[in-house]
Design a protein around this motif. Structure first.
Motif, mmCIF file in Angstrom:
data_model
loop_
_atom_site.group_PDB
_atom_site.id
_atom_site.type_symbol
_atom_site.label_atom_id
_atom_site.label_comp_id
_atom_site.label_asym_id
_atom_site.label_seq_id
_atom_site.Cartn_x
_atom_site.Cartn_y
_atom_site.Cartn_z
ATOM 1 N N PHE A 142 0.879 -1.173 0.000
ATOM 2 C CA PHE A 142 0.000 0.000 0.000
ATOM 3 C C PHE A 142 0.915 1.222 0.000
ATOM 4 O O PHE A 142 1.604 1.494 0.987
ATOM 5 N N ARG A 143 0.920 1.953 -1.112
ATOM 6 C CA ARG A 143 1.877 3.052 -1.308
ATOM 7 C C ARG A 143 1.189 4.397 -1.119
ATOM 8 O O ARG A 143 0.206 4.719 -1.789
ATOM 9 N N ILE A 144 1.740 5.190 -0.199
ATOM 10 C CA ILE A 144 1.197 6.502 0.141
ATOM 11 C C ILE A 144 2.258 7.570 -0.130
ATOM 12 O O ILE A 144 3.407 7.433 0.294
ATOM 13 N N PHE A 145 1.865 8.627 -0.840
ATOM 14 C CA PHE A 145 2.737 9.793 -0.997
ATOM 15 C C PHE A 145 2.195 10.934 -0.147
ATOM 16 O O PHE A 145 0.984 11.116 -0.014
ATOM 17 N N ASN A 157 -8.355 9.218 -10.897
ATOM 18 C CA ASN A 157 -9.004 8.306 -9.944
ATOM 19 C C ASN A 157 -8.066 7.927 -8.792
ATOM 20 O O ASN A 157 -7.986 6.767 -8.376
ATOM 21 N N VAL A 158 -7.356 8.930 -8.259
ATOM 22 C CA VAL A 158 -6.429 8.715 -7.149
ATOM 23 C C VAL A 158 -7.050 9.292 -5.874
ATOM 24 O O VAL A 158 -7.419 10.469 -5.838
ATOM 25 N N PRO A 159 -7.165 8.501 -4.812
ATOM 26 C CA PRO A 159 -7.707 9.030 -3.555
ATOM 27 C C PRO A 159 -6.782 10.075 -2.933
ATOM 28 O O PRO A 159 -5.571 9.859 -2.818
ATOM 29 N N VAL A 160 -7.360 11.196 -2.552
ATOM 30 C CA VAL A 160 -6.613 12.293 -1.947
ATOM 31 C C VAL A 160 -7.173 12.555 -0.548
ATOM 32 O O VAL A 160 -8.391 12.582 -0.359
ATOM 33 N N GLN A 195 -7.562 8.158 10.894
ATOM 34 C CA GLN A 195 -9.004 7.943 10.961
ATOM 35 C C GLN A 195 -9.656 8.190 9.609
ATOM 36 O O GLN A 195 -10.591 7.473 9.212
ATOM 37 N N SER A 196 -9.167 9.172 8.874
ATOM 38 C CA SER A 196 -9.731 9.455 7.553
ATOM 39 C C SER A 196 -9.436 8.339 6.564
ATOM 40 O O SER A 196 -10.314 7.912 5.802
ATOM 41 N N VAL A 197 -8.198 7.841 6.579
ATOM 42 C CA VAL A 197 -7.839 6.713 5.700
ATOM 43 C C VAL A 197 -8.631 5.477 6.082
ATOM 44 O O VAL A 197 -9.138 4.745 5.210
ATOM 45 N N LEU A 238 -9.965 2.073 2.223
ATOM 46 C CA LEU A 238 -9.073 1.734 1.104
ATOM 47 C C LEU A 238 -8.228 0.510 1.418
ATOM 48 O O LEU A 238 -7.812 -0.217 0.524
ATOM 49 N N ILE A 239 -7.954 0.300 2.715
ATOM 50 C CA ILE A 239 -7.148 -0.850 3.130
ATOM 51 C C ILE A 239 -8.089 -2.031 3.315
ATOM 52 O O ILE A 239 -8.943 -2.022 4.209
#
Length: 607
Positions: free
Chosen positions: A89-92, A258-261, A382-384, A389-390
């Motif tokens: 799971f890649r987060i920037f 379509n990238v979650p922000v 909490q938002s993620v 998404l996970i």
């Protein structure tokens, strides 16, 4: 005799040739400059020099945003794999100095708190959290970086930005200001990628008198050109418009991809920082701040908060974002379905006395203390989590309280942050003297933090010395914290999870030991790491979990009869564990002793 006129066809070819020759010359010059390695590649990521299987942030990526490259800042070295592994799971993370974790950096940053919590809550997922935030930049850089990170398979993008629209690079009131016209600014940024333009800039720079920045002046002063921007003035409005336009473009771009922000509201010190500059009138920021203090002392907290915010709004020196920025952030989260609101401000208010932000969570004007960075991570976590998404279910969710207790932030990190802020505040615009009677402590953490703050050692050296000192003193808890800290900094190195696993086991944390040994095994499924896996499960009386790793060891060494015998004994232990009785317990103890798992044998000898 009339001059001969060119035919239309010949005239057209003549014009094409006349246009093409200069273009070809420019292209040739650009190619030659690149061939001879003149200038810099300003793309966001480059191959990691230590291992070309990883990307890292390019140290030259920020130069095009600063008119004076001496002020250009560099980001963290956080390698991530060129080939994204399965179950990753890649987060920037995009933003400014707060997002980078100033003044602590490293594990003080909110993204490291988030990473630590995620990896322990979802141990079967490999989390890559890559922070590309920079100090002294604003939404122009965030927009540009955001458009690049989408090419590297992000699962989510976290954004915290908005305080630097006036004095960050390209800001309305900054020394790196180019123009208020976005098209012109973006055109200049695009051109600065070319080596020929870099050459022209270097030539122009060489013709100017040498003007090295005074390093005694902090970056805040070097970046702030217009130090008086009145409330609702044209410059004030231009900063807000700049933020709105850049962030809208970025959110639209991410929506199309379509990238979650995850876009966060901003926090700033309301109560414990007086306005930097007032206009001297009866309605100045300073007068409003004094009125807010009176209301606070009288217990009129709602009124006090309103007055504190108003005082910040009328502060002429705009190092704190106007309230309008949070309005824009909230509106964007409603406008785009892929943009999730992270309400950091609400979380800070919940953990601040009377809902008013101050020294309890913030160090100076905008940068959180360690507790504040933990709260930032809580808001994003909490938002993620709520976005679902996970896909994996957590084995055991780590609470905020547990995170605060376990996070590998050392006393060195805390003291280094305190020393850094103390030195920052001696300069403009704080102008605070070092507290009378200040004296650095003599303990090892104080010594290392002091050396770190004056650049005598680097952070990795400090952690290494802390580890060695703690081991020599028999303080394995602090040693483990130092190892965990470096593990977060260098997650691709197998040495640190092995040390962390051993120390965890010695401290009686068998679950933690298994977690870290598994991290090492996932990085390198060598025979030694396979042994660590089955041994930690056997010594912690979890024989069923040891079997798959014993099988893996047998596959690696099929002729090793001892491994075959080990599997048979472990199978016997599993069978006996299903049988109740003192005789079974005695045999289990004997079997565990036979395979060197005396820690588990002791449990059954006592029954």
């Amino acid at each position: 005799m009339k001059p001969q006129q060119l035919s239309r066809k010949k005239l057209r070819w003549f014009r094409v040739t006349a246009f093409s020759i200069p273009v070809l010359i420019l292209l040739l010059a650009e190619g030659l400059l690149r061939l001879f390695n003149y200038g810099h590649d300003t793309s966001l990521f480059v191959k990691y020099p230590d291992d070309h299987n990883y990307w890292v942030i390019n140290k030259y990526a920020s130069e095009k945003y600063f008119t004076d490259t001496a002020n250009a800042t560099q980001g963290n070295i956080e390698p991530f794999k060129v080939e994204k592994a399965k179950n990753t799971f890649r987060i920037f993370v995009l933003g400014e100095s707060t997002t980078a974790g100033y003044p602590y950096l490293h594990n003080g940053s909110f993204h490291r708190w988030l990473q630590y919590r995620l990896m322990h809550t979802y141990p079967d997922i490999n989390f890559e959290v890559i922070n590309v935030s920079l100090t002294a930049v604003n939404s122009y850089t965030v927009l540009d970086f955001g458009k690049q990170v989408v090419n590297y398979q992000p699962d989510a993008i976290l954004i915290y930005t908005g305080h630097n629209e006036y004095y960050g690079a390209l800001g309305i009131g900054s020394t790196s200001h180019i123009a208020n016209n976005r098209f012109l600014v973006q055109t200049v940024l695009a051109l600065k990628q070319f080596r020929l333009v870099q050459l022209v800039n270097d030539i122009i720079g060489s013709l100017k008198p040498a003007a090295n920045p005074d390093q005694r002046e902090n970056l805040m002063k070097r970046m702030a050109r217009h130090q008086g921007i009145p409330y609702r003035s044209e410059s004030y409005k231009a900063g807000i418009a700049q933020f709105k336009n850049n962030m809208t473009e970025l959110c639209q771009f991410m929506h199309d991809k379509n990238v979650p922000v995850f876009l966060s509201t901003l926090v700033n010190n309301e109560k414990d920082l007086k306005p930097f500059i007032g206009d001297g009138s009866d309605t100045s920021a300073n007068m409003m701040y004094a009125g807010a203090n009176d209301a606070y002392q009288s217990g009129k907290y709602v009124q006090a908060k309103q007055e504190y915010i108003k005082a910040k709004e009328f502060d002429l020196l705009r190092f704190r974002a106007p309230e309008a920025m949070n309005g824009i952030i909230t509106a964007l989260s409603k406008q785009y379905s892929n943009v999730h609101l992270v309400n950091c401000r609400a979380v800070f208010e919940q953990h601040s006395p009377n809902g008013i932000l101050g020294k309890e969570t913030l160090l100076e004007h905008v940068h959180p203390n360690l507790y504040g960075y933990a709260l930032m991570s809580e808001a994003f976590y909490q938002s993620v989590k709520n976005a679902r998404l996970i896909k994996a279910r957590p084995d055991k969710e780590m609470s905020l309280a547990e995170l605060l207790n376990r996070m590998p932030v050392t006393k060195i990190d805390s003291l280094y942050g305190a020393y850094t802020i103390m030195m920052l505040e001696t300069g403009w615009p704080f102008n605070k003297p070092i507290p009378a009677g200040f004296r650095r402590g003599d303990d090892i953490a104080s010594q290392l933090a002091g050396a770190l703050s004056v650049n005598r050692i680097n952070w990795l050296d400090a952690m290494d010395q802390l580890f060695k000192y703690s081991m020599k003193a028999g303080d394995k808890k602090t040693a483990l914290k130092a190892v965990e800290a470096v593990m977060l900094e260098k997650p691709q190195n197998t040495t640190y999870p092995i040390y962390a696993g051993r120390l965890s086991f010695e401290l009686g944390d068998h679950e933690g030991a298994a977690f870290y040994f598994k991290k090492a095994y996932e990085l390198d499924p060598s025979f030694a790491n396979t042994q660590n896996m089955y041994l930690v499960f056997l010594k912690s009386d979890q024989p069923a979990k040891a079997i798959p790793y014993i099988d893996s060891a047998i596959q690696q060494h099929p002729s090793d009869i001892e491994l075959v015998n080990l599997k048979a004994i472990v199978a016997e232990i599993i069978r006996l564990k299903n049988m109740a009785g003192k005789k079974s317990n005695m045999q289990i103890a004997a079997d565990y002793h036979a395979i060197g798992a005396d820690e588990a044998a002791t449990k059954y000898k006592q029954q």
